[in-house]
Design a protein around this motif. Sequence first.
Motif, PDB file in Angstrom:
ATOM      1  N   UNK A 195      -8.248   9.979  -4.763  1.00 53.52           N
ATOM      2  CA  UNK A 195      -7.808   9.578  -3.425  1.00 53.52           C
ATOM      3  C   UNK A 195      -7.718   8.056  -3.331  1.00 53.52           C
ATOM      4  N   UNK A 196      -6.527   7.544  -3.054  1.00 56.33           N
ATOM      5  CA  UNK A 196      -6.363   6.112  -2.869  1.00 56.33           C
ATOM      6  C   UNK A 196      -5.877   5.348  -4.081  1.00 56.33           C
ATOM      7  N   UNK A 197      -5.694   6.011  -5.230  1.00 54.14           N
ATOM      8  CA  UNK A 197      -5.202   5.313  -6.418  1.00 54.14           C
ATOM      9  C   UNK A 197      -3.694   5.099  -6.386  1.00 54.14           C
ATOM     10  N   UNK A 198      -2.984   5.885  -5.593  1.00 54.38           N
ATOM     11  CA  UNK A 198      -1.530   5.932  -5.695  1.00 54.38           C
ATOM     12  C   UNK A 198      -0.853   5.479  -4.404  1.00 54.38           C
ATOM     13  N   UNK A 199       0.441   5.215  -4.516  1.00 55.85           N
ATOM     14  CA  UNK A 199       1.267   4.991  -3.343  1.00 55.85           C
ATOM     15  C   UNK A 199       1.252   3.583  -2.787  1.00 55.85           C
ATOM     16  N   UNK A 200       0.716   2.607  -3.518  1.00 51.98           N
ATOM     17  CA  UNK A 200       0.653   1.248  -2.978  1.00 51.98           C
ATOM     18  C   UNK A 200       0.876   0.213  -4.068  1.00 51.98           C
ATOM     19  N   UNK A 201       1.321  -0.940  -3.630  1.00 45.62           N
ATOM     20  CA  UNK A 201       1.503  -2.073  -4.529  1.00 45.62           C
ATOM     21  C   UNK A 201       0.144  -2.629  -4.965  1.00 45.62           C
ATOM     22  N   UNK A 202       0.132  -3.470  -5.997  1.00 51.85           N
ATOM     23  CA  UNK A 202      -1.086  -4.239  -6.269  1.00 51.85           C
ATOM     24  C   UNK A 202      -1.414  -5.118  -5.064  1.00 51.85           C
ATOM     25  N   UNK A 203      -2.611  -4.960  -4.515  1.00 60.42           N
ATOM     26  CA  UNK A 203      -2.987  -5.722  -3.331  1.00 60.42           C
ATOM     27  C   UNK A 203      -3.540  -7.074  -3.723  1.00 60.42           C
TER      28      UNK A 203
END
Length: 544
Positions: A35-43
Motif C-alpha cells: 500500500x502506497x508504493x505505486x501511483x506517484x512520482x518520486x517525492x
Amino acid sequence: MPDFLVLIRDTLRRGIRLPPAGWVLAAILAFYVLAGLFGRDPWKGEDAIHIGAAWHMLNFGDWLSPDLAGRPFHEPPLYYWSAALTGMLFGSWLPLHEAMRLASGIWVALALMGLYYAGRELYGEDHAAASPLLLAGSAGLLFHAHDAQPMLIALAAYSGALGGLAAIGRKPRLTGIFYGLAIAACLLGTGIAPTLPLLAIAPIAWWLSPDRPKALHTLLIGFAIAAVLTLPWPLLLLNLEPARFHGWLATELAPLNTPFSVVGGGRFIAMLPWFAFPAFPLAIWTLRLRRREIKAPAQLLPLVFLVLTLLLLAWAFRPRQIPALLLLPPLALLATPGALALRRGAANAFDWFAMSTFSLCIGIVWLGWSAMVLGWPEQMAKRALVLRPSFVGHFDLLALIIGLAATAWWVWLIITAPRSHYRSLTHWTLGCTTLWLLATTLILPWFDFNKSYRPVAQAIAQALPPDHGCLAERALNDTQLASLSYFVGIEPVAEESKAGQACNWLLVVGDTRRELAAPNSKWTKVWEGNRPGDRKETFRLYRH
C-alpha cells in the motif's frame, strides 16, 4: 456450490481468524508492504534522491559506486543495487521509479519476517504475529516504509539479527548465518554507524546463551560471513577508484567524530510517544508487567539492543525521523508481551480508539476526495486550493474502485473480527494500512501536485534548446539535481567548478533577489518558474 465459493462465503461470514497466522498473516503484511508504493512520482526529499541515484546506476551501468546526477554520491551501494535490480526486472510493467521503489517493499518485508521469527523464539508461537504487527503499526514507519529509503535495510538487518540471536541457544548454526547476513547488509546498506549496535549486542547475546562456548563459535561464524560478504566492495573501490573510496570513508567516519549529545538522545526519546505508537507505551507496560523477569533473555535482549541503539543515535545522528526508525524493531519486540496482556478494559479502550480514529480519518479522506473531484464540501475545496494553488482535481475510476474496496474491507473487518487479545492490535495495524492506501489513492494527485519536481524539470527542458551544451547550476539541492537527472536527463555542473565557469547556461534557485540574481549584466533571463503552489522556491534560467 463449488468448494471455493463455499470457502469464500464462510470467510466473509466468519471474518479473519485471530491470532492471524500462515497465509492470513502473510496477506495482512503484504497489504501493508504494497500500500502506497505505486501511483506517484518520486517525492521531494529522500524519495527523489535515492531513486535518482538508483536510476543513474541502472542507466549508466556504473554498479561499483552510486552517483547522483553525475556526481559522486558517497553512500554504501546495497540499496541502489537492489533498487536498480527491481527496476531492471519490473521496469517494463511499471513506471521505472515505482519498479525501483519495490526494493523498499522487499526490505520492509524482510524486516517484518525477521521480527516475526524473533517474537516466536522469545515469546512463543501465540505471540509471534504481534511483533510484526506492532512494527507495521508504528506511526513513524508508515511515513517512510513506502519511500526509496536505504535506512530500511538497517531496519531489516536489526530485525533479522534479533531473530537470529533470539535462537542462539536452539539453532546456533542458523543464528550465525542470520547474524552475519544482518551485519553485512547493514554495512553495505547504511554504513558503519548504524552497524555498531549489531556488533555491540554480540557480548550480551553470548552472555545470555545457555551454551556459551557454542554461542562464541556461532558469533564468530557470523563475523566471518559478514567479513566475506562485506570486504570485497570497499577493497575493489579502493583499488579501482581510490578517490571515491576515501570520500566514502570520510563520510562514514564523520558522524563518529561528533560528541555524544544527551540533548539529542532526549529528543529521540521525546519523539517516541507518537513515532513509535503503540509500541512505545506497550513496551513500558511490558517492563512493568515483567519487572521481576527483567534479566530473562526475552526481556533483556531487546531492551539492551534498544539502549545501545539509542546511545548510537545520541552520538552519531541529529534528531530526525529517519534514524529514529532504528529504534522500532527492539521496541516492537519488547512491546509484544504487553500488547497481548492488556487488561480487558485497556484492551477494549485501545480497540475502540483504533476503530473510531481510523473510521473518522477514512471519512475525512472521502470528504477530501469529494472536495477535490466534486467541489463539495465547498469550504474544504477552497481550502485545498489555498494549500495547492492552481490544482485541478480529476475523476479517476480505478482510484474510486480501490477506495470503495478498501473502505468495504475496513467495515467488514470491524463487523466480523472475533473477540481476541489480538483484536485491538489487528484493528490498529490494518486501520493504519487502510488509511494510508486510501490517502495514496483517492487524494494522491493533490499530494503529488506539490511534492514532485516533474513539472519544473520538464519546463526547464523545454526552455533549453536541444543543443544547449553545458549547463551550470547554483544552489540546487540533491533532490532538485536528482529530479532533473531522472525526469529529463539534465545533469548540470556546479557554477563554481572549472567546467561551470565555461558554461553559457546557468540555472539558479532561491527565494530572494540576491539568490536569484545573474552573475553579471552579460547574462539574460530566459525562463522563470517554480513548483505548483510553492511560493518560496523559484528557479531561473540564464543564458550568457
